[in-house]
Design a protein around this motif. Sequence first.
Motif, PDB file in Angstrom:
ATOM      1  N   ARG A  79      12.984 -35.413  48.735  1.00 23.67           N
ATOM      2  CA  ARG A  79      12.416 -36.744  48.098  1.00 23.67           C
ATOM      3  C   ARG A  79      12.367 -36.643  46.492  1.00 23.67           C
ATOM      4  O   ARG A  79      12.525 -37.589  45.905  1.00 23.67           O
ATOM      5  CB  ARG A  79      11.043 -36.810  48.900  1.00 23.67           C
ATOM      6  N   TYR A 115      21.287 -36.786  53.746  1.00 21.83           N
ATOM      7  CA  TYR A 115      20.269 -37.599  53.111  1.00 21.83           C
ATOM      8  C   TYR A 115      21.087 -38.687  51.897  1.00 21.83           C
ATOM      9  O   TYR A 115      20.722 -39.380  51.720  1.00 21.83           O
ATOM     10  CB  TYR A 115      19.454 -36.499  52.732  1.00 21.83           C
ATOM     11  N   THR A 119      20.026 -41.866  53.371  1.00 16.48           N
ATOM     12  CA  THR A 119      18.706 -42.196  52.842  1.00 16.48           C
ATOM     13  C   THR A 119      18.866 -43.046  51.412  1.00 16.48           C
ATOM     14  O   THR A 119      18.475 -43.807  51.198  1.00 16.48           O
ATOM     15  CB  THR A 119      17.717 -41.206  53.267  1.00 16.48           C
TER      16      THR A 119
END
Length: 195
Positions: A79, A115, A119
């Motif tokens: 993140r 990811y 994402t």
Amino acid sequence: MIDVDGVLVSGRPSDGRHWATSLEADLGLSFAILQDAFFKRYWEDIVTGRADLRERLANTLPQIAPQLSAEQVLAYWFRQDSLLDHELLDDLAALRHGGLPVYLATNQEHERARYLMETLGLAAHVDGCHYSAALGHCKPTLEFFDAVARKVLLPAGELLLIDDSEENVRAAIAAGWQAGHWTGRQRLSDLMARG
């Protein structure tokens, strides 16, 4: 062929600083300790697909941060290391619109590669992702560049790498590719004209 870290993705979404800048304040884990206990010991095997990221991290954390799970650290890392260069993405979209395929060529392990593509949504911006853990070799080895060329079924001379590492740029050129050094202060079109 576009590198990811330092080119398409550069640091924290909030300010572009290194993903671990506030790791100790946020999770109580010193990045220096994480570097010594985890990255220095296991990263080469992880990034070339010979060891599992989550397993190695889960085995390391009890000694250095028993309060944390591998899931917590990985979620934080991914993140916090996700600031996208939207101007570059626009430039890549224009290239693809003009018929030029665009791929990622990056040193990544499997989970972060997934990811990045799913994402973060990079799959919508590129034609594919060639990454070290899937290839079994990482930049700047000749094997990485040869493996990518075989995957895309093109001669090395028709491939152009954009990378922020001068070592990777030199290695790509030595492998017969064209290559441009990305500093973040130029436009992609300028680099391609020189490439």
